[in-house]
Write a protein that holds these residues in place. Sequence first.
Motif, PDB file in Angstrom:
ATOM      1  N   TYR A  66     -10.171   1.099   5.563  1.00 48.79           N
ATOM      2  CA  TYR A  66      -9.975  -0.193   5.915  1.00 48.79           C
ATOM      3  C   TYR A  66      -9.183  -0.332   7.087  1.00 48.79           C
ATOM      4  O   TYR A  66      -9.265  -1.191   7.841  1.00 48.79           O
ATOM      5  CB  TYR A  66      -9.183  -0.998   4.707  1.00 48.79           C
ATOM      6  N   GLY A  67      -8.239   0.805   7.600  1.00 46.71           N
ATOM      7  CA  GLY A  67      -7.877   0.868   8.981  1.00 46.71           C
ATOM      8  C   GLY A  67      -8.836   0.712  10.093  1.00 46.71           C
ATOM      9  O   GLY A  67      -8.610   0.011  11.142  1.00 46.71           O
ATOM     10  N   GLY A 125      -5.852  -4.814   3.221  1.00 51.30           N
ATOM     11  CA  GLY A 125      -5.324  -3.468   2.948  1.00 51.30           C
ATOM     12  C   GLY A 125      -4.854  -3.384   1.319  1.00 51.30           C
ATOM     13  O   GLY A 125      -5.083  -2.454   0.719  1.00 51.30           O
ATOM     14  N   THR A 166      -7.285   8.672  -1.807  1.00 55.05           N
ATOM     15  CA  THR A 166      -6.221   7.793  -1.198  1.00 55.05           C
ATOM     16  C   THR A 166      -6.309   7.731   0.270  1.00 55.05           C
ATOM     17  O   THR A 166      -6.289   7.044   0.990  1.00 55.05           O
ATOM     18  CB  THR A 166      -4.873   8.523  -1.459  1.00 55.05           C
ATOM     19  N   PRO A 177       0.645  -1.172   0.005  1.00 56.10           N
ATOM     20  CA  PRO A 177      -0.041   0.064  -0.017  1.00 56.10           C
ATOM     21  C   PRO A 177       0.646   1.425   0.010  1.00 56.10           C
ATOM     22  O   PRO A 177       0.332   2.341  -0.611  1.00 56.10           O
ATOM     23  CB  PRO A 177      -0.885  -0.098   1.307  1.00 56.10           C
ATOM     24  N   ILE A 199       0.123   4.250  -2.949  1.00 57.10           N
ATOM     25  CA  ILE A 199      -0.225   5.481  -2.281  1.00 57.10           C
ATOM     26  C   ILE A 199       0.728   6.517  -2.772  1.00 57.10           C
ATOM     27  O   ILE A 199       0.246   7.622  -3.156  1.00 57.10           O
ATOM     28  CB  ILE A 199      -0.167   5.376  -0.735  1.00 57.10           C
ATOM     29  N   GLN A 204      -9.650   5.786   1.553  1.00 57.00           N
ATOM     30  CA  GLN A 204      -9.394   4.248   1.541  1.00 57.00           C
ATOM     31  C   GLN A 204      -8.629   3.840   2.596  1.00 57.00           C
ATOM     32  O   GLN A 204      -8.977   2.816   3.342  1.00 57.00           O
ATOM     33  CB  GLN A 204      -9.183   3.817   0.441  1.00 57.00           C
ATOM     34  N   ARG A 205      -7.592   4.663   2.925  1.00 53.58           N
ATOM     35  CA  ARG A 205      -6.674   4.084   4.024  1.00 53.58           C
ATOM     36  C   ARG A 205      -7.345   4.099   5.345  1.00 53.58           C
ATOM     37  O   ARG A 205      -7.367   3.234   6.256  1.00 53.58           O
ATOM     38  CB  ARG A 205      -5.438   5.024   4.084  1.00 53.58           C
ATOM     39  N   THR A 229      -6.643  -0.866  -1.331  1.00 52.57           N
ATOM     40  CA  THR A 229      -5.879   0.161  -1.809  1.00 52.57           C
ATOM     41  C   THR A 229      -5.629   0.033  -3.305  1.00 52.57           C
ATOM     42  O   THR A 229      -5.720   0.835  -4.040  1.00 52.57           O
ATOM     43  CB  THR A 229      -4.012   0.076  -1.457  1.00 52.57           C
TER      44      THR A 229
END
Length: 523
Positions: free
Chosen positions: A105-106, A131, A98, A68, A72, A101-102, A135
Amino acid sequence: MTDSRAIRRAALVMTGLTAPIVALTVLVATTYQPLLSFDADVVRSWNGAVSGTGWNRFFVVVADVSQPVFVIALLAVIAAVFARRGRWRTAVWIVVVTVTQRLAYGLMKHFVHRERPDVPHQIAGYSFPSGHATTIAASIGVLLVLTVTGVQRPRIRHGLTMLLLALAVLVGLDRIFLGAHNPSDVLAGWLLGTLVVVASTVVLGVRTTPHLEPSVAETSPLPEDRQVLGVVMNPAKIDDADMFKARVGAAARAAGWDAPLWFETTVDDAGASMARAAVAAGAHVVAVAGGDGTVRVVCGEMAGTGIPVGVIPAGTGNLLARNLGISLLRDQAIETVLWGHDRAIDVVRVSGDSLESTRFVVMAGLGLDAAIMAGAPDALKARIGWPAYVVAGARHLRFPAVRVDIAIDGGQPVRRRARTVLIGNVGFLQAGIPLLPDARIDDGVLDVVVIAPRRLFDWVPLVLRVMARRRRTDERLDRFTGSSVLLTAAHSTPRQLDGDTVGAGLRLEADIEPGILLVRVPH
């Protein structure tokens, strides 16, 4: 996506993505045993198959390259390039995708707390969702939007689209082969990344083709005889006509054109008299804003006038625009009308019993295709677009075959028992389906395809042959070419011209009119 119809379609897509994400999350969080067992069996089988082989090394390389952090970083570079070129909206959109999405899913990993698959060399951390998959889905989604909206040549656009989708699939499957994630983790990641792209696009919009700077207009002035723009508009296809007129007017003024002249179609006149009125009013380019039916009528009237036609797609199929590489985004299509170059294309004169002589520019058909056009409800087309034809097609797969005599260039008729016979001036349908792969819109030749599956299951190999562009012909899929075509059915059969049904009948007679229409296309 600025018009309300596009927003409604995007909302349906977001709903379709959100529902399975929620369902998967609930099943994983509640430790639904059938799903957990399925996941464990797949990971154990796939991981065991590649463990200790060269394939394992390959998948390790894929995992390292698709980290990822690297993906990114690539998105950050792309955003910086757009920002440097002054495309701030697109740059901000990429950054939002960007970051979102981070975070998404985190947060899901934090709350679901699913352990990694039980395999040798188990990876630390939580598993759901993946992840890598999230991504890569988000980044590929960004690249797909930029490709679809920015690449004008259809074949290059389709090739890049297939390549990008293949990369997304590879990265997701890689996680399962390495035992880093379960299938449901990967699926949830793909869905989540796609949802972030769609939602961000709806909220922020994205524009990849810039307005021409004043300096460009000054260095490339339009000749005075190209300064009058007439627009034939189908108001039924434009959600906010006033806003659309304002957008076209602003673009015309920025390009140094006079205020556009507007001509609206009616229920009784799909654009014929409007096109003639635009010519009479002195328009040097006539733009048509509407669906395939409106485009057909206006192009038929403009053929032979020497005045170029600009296409602003606003329908369901938009097949002429797709085959000429004209953007389906209205702002870009408007710029093509104002700044594109003129291309001479063929038009087809067609007649038949109970059908007055008229013209089409894309395809005419007799049989199943006409039944599909008639069976696709307008409300469904307005909601989901061209997939409405897929729904209608599924309902008509058992449409009965009809005996058709096919005469090419006045020769001896060939008899076929067909589900549908299509006369094409272009080669591609929606979604890039190469129904007539050899057809060219400016080659002075008509291409005919006869589709004649005997039974329901024959459709599968036929579709595969079409998608693979195989030249082999037989009694189930046959092709002809010529400058004139006469179709004669054994009994009254549905007929269509460029997606508009024209009533059932026995005959369709088509003659090519080479290069008599000028259409404004991208440089």
